[in-house]
Design a protein around this motif. Sequence first.
Motif, short mmCIF file in Angstrom:
data_model
loop_
_atom_site.label_atom_id
_atom_site.label_comp_id
_atom_site.label_asym_id
_atom_site.label_seq_id
_atom_site.Cartn_x
_atom_site.Cartn_y
_atom_site.Cartn_z
N ALA A 58 11.84 51.10 27.79
CA ALA A 58 11.73 52.22 26.84
C ALA A 58 10.99 53.30 27.40
CB ALA A 58 11.36 51.86 25.60
N ASN A 59 11.67 54.61 27.46
CA ASN A 59 10.69 55.62 28.12
C ASN A 59 10.30 56.64 26.59
OD1 ASN A 59 9.74 57.76 29.36
ND2 ASN A 59 11.81 58.76 30.07
N VAL A 60 9.14 56.52 26.29
CA VAL A 60 8.41 57.09 25.34
C VAL A 60 7.45 58.11 25.72
CG1 VAL A 60 7.27 56.50 23.17
CG2 VAL A 60 8.21 54.86 24.16
N ALA A 61 8.02 59.33 25.25
CA ALA A 61 7.32 60.67 25.31
C ALA A 61 5.86 60.54 24.94
CB ALA A 61 8.09 61.79 24.67
N SER A 62 5.64 60.13 23.89
CA SER A 62 4.15 59.69 23.30
C SER A 62 4.21 58.64 22.35
CB SER A 62 3.35 60.93 23.10
OG SER A 62 2.10 60.72 22.61
N ASN A 63 3.31 57.88 22.37
CA ASN A 63 3.09 56.61 21.47
C ASN A 63 2.34 57.13 20.39
OD1 ASN A 63 3.22 54.76 24.20
ND2 ASN A 63 4.46 54.03 22.76
N SER A 64 2.01 58.20 20.46
CA SER A 64 0.91 58.89 19.33
C SER A 64 1.63 60.38 19.12
CB SER A 64 -0.39 59.11 19.42
OG SER A 64 -1.14 59.47 18.48
N ILE A 65 2.10 60.52 17.87
CA ILE A 65 2.94 62.05 17.65
C ILE A 65 2.13 62.43 16.43
CG2 ILE A 65 4.88 61.33 18.70
CD1 ILE A 65 6.14 60.72 15.97
N CYS A 66 2.20 63.72 16.01
CA CYS A 66 1.98 64.40 14.61
C CYS A 66 3.03 64.36 13.84
CB CYS A 66 1.63 65.81 14.89
SG CYS A 66 0.15 66.21 16.07
N SER A 67 2.44 64.35 12.56
CA SER A 67 3.57 64.23 11.43
C SER A 67 4.59 65.29 11.59
CB SER A 67 2.94 64.48 9.92
OG SER A 67 3.68 64.45 9.08
N GLY A 68 5.91 65.04 11.36
CA GLY A 68 6.77 65.92 11.53
C GLY A 68 7.68 66.16 12.93
N GLN A 69 7.05 65.40 13.80
CA GLN A 69 7.49 65.56 15.15
C GLN A 69 8.46 64.21 15.48
OE1 GLN A 69 3.95 65.51 17.91
NE2 GLN A 69 3.85 67.49 17.85
N SER A 70 9.35 64.45 16.54
CA SER A 70 10.45 63.32 16.90
C SER A 70 9.73 62.31 17.75
CB SER A 70 11.32 64.04 17.73
OG SER A 70 12.42 63.14 17.97
N THR A 71 10.35 61.07 17.55
CA THR A 71 9.79 59.89 18.44
C THR A 71 10.12 60.19 19.93
OG1 THR A 71 11.92 58.98 17.85
CG2 THR A 71 10.29 58.20 16.42
N GLY A 72 11.35 60.73 20.23
CA GLY A 72 11.67 60.84 21.75
C GLY A 72 11.75 59.47 22.70
N ILE A 73 12.47 58.51 22.12
CA ILE A 73 12.42 57.39 22.89
C ILE A 73 13.90 57.03 23.56
CG2 ILE A 73 12.30 54.73 22.64
CD1 ILE A 73 10.57 55.11 20.05
N THR A 74 13.86 57.07 25.10
CA THR A 74 15.04 56.57 25.47
C THR A 74 14.88 55.28 25.95
OG1 THR A 74 14.93 59.14 26.25
CG2 THR A 74 16.32 57.49 27.48
N LEU A 75 16.10 54.45 25.69
CA LEU A 75 16.44 53.20 26.15
C LEU A 75 17.26 53.25 27.46
CD1 LEU A 75 17.00 51.91 22.59
CD2 LEU A 75 14.98 52.25 23.69
N SER A 76 17.01 52.28 28.35
CA SER A 76 17.42 52.04 29.51
C SER A 76 17.58 50.65 29.85
CB SER A 76 17.04 52.90 30.55
OG SER A 76 15.90 52.46 31.01
N SER A 77 18.35 50.12 30.79
CA SER A 77 18.37 48.76 31.30
C SER A 77 18.90 48.63 32.84
CB SER A 77 19.53 48.09 30.53
OG SER A 77 19.85 46.54 30.84
N THR A 78 18.47 47.58 33.43
CA THR A 78 18.94 47.54 34.70
C THR A 78 20.24 46.71 34.87
OG1 THR A 78 18.06 45.09 34.75
CG2 THR A 78 16.71 46.54 35.49
N ALA A 79 21.13 46.77 33.63
CA ALA A 79 22.38 46.23 33.66
C ALA A 79 23.29 47.04 33.10
CB ALA A 79 22.63 45.20 32.80
#
Length: 276
Positions: A58-79
């Motif tokens: 899981a590539n996370v832009a930031s684990n701490s964001i401000c209210s109203g901001q986007s999660t910005g999580i990208t999922l990837s796998s070795t398969a």
Amino acid sequence: MIPVLLDNTGIAAVLTGNLTADTTYQLIKITDSGIPFCEKMLTGAAVISVIPIPIINANVASNSICSGQSTGITLSSTATNTSYSWTVSPSGVMGASAGNGNAITQNLSNLGIVPDTVIYNVKASVGSCQIPNLIVSITVNPEPIVTLTPSMQTICSSTNTAISLSSSIVGATFAWTAVQSGVTGAVSGTGASIHDFLSVLTTVGTATYSIIPTANSCSGAAKNCIVTVNPEPIPMLSDGAICVNQSTNVPFQNYILDSQLSTTGYDFVWYWNGNL
């Protein structure tokens, strides 16, 4: 060689054990377990393909964001051909929901006064193979709101402002910019209160302070506080001469004749020989 027994329907199961690589099972012969023992040579093979357990990231832009901001999580796998889905643990954050896809893009809002956390439980699979779950946590910080006391102020020239700044979020800090019109002494700054020595000459002036609160690296909306500064009244006196036993008649007039100020209602105090 691994012997197997056929059941009464002619089906047998081959126990492969824990395989770590693709394995081919070659058919050799079939033997009757009864009497007489009859055998028949066979040809053919069964290929067992082993799908390695992929690693999910899981590539996370930031684990701490401000209210109203986007999660910005990208999922990837070795398969390749990995599919993803997720559930959400209950929290007081708005905007978080279960879903599927290779990215979690959700705008999260925290309307409280303390940080809250959203926990995404990500499930992934390749074909019929389930990948161990991945937990992704996002902390959502509330937006600080500044409270001005007072929200507006009117003072006399050559007087300090007295504006207190506060927020319901613990640890909030404040910064402001100052724009002055006809006033001197208003400056930008930081802190929990605004104490500026403001002065005007003969007309009413204003100082507008724009205050921005910040907490947990999140900035809130700016609020304006307008301070109106009134000039000091300057009396005009006229000299005169009277005879003995006559009454004085010295007119008092305010020198400040600003269109924004009343020209009446001023009180004058005078001294005689230094005595009130």
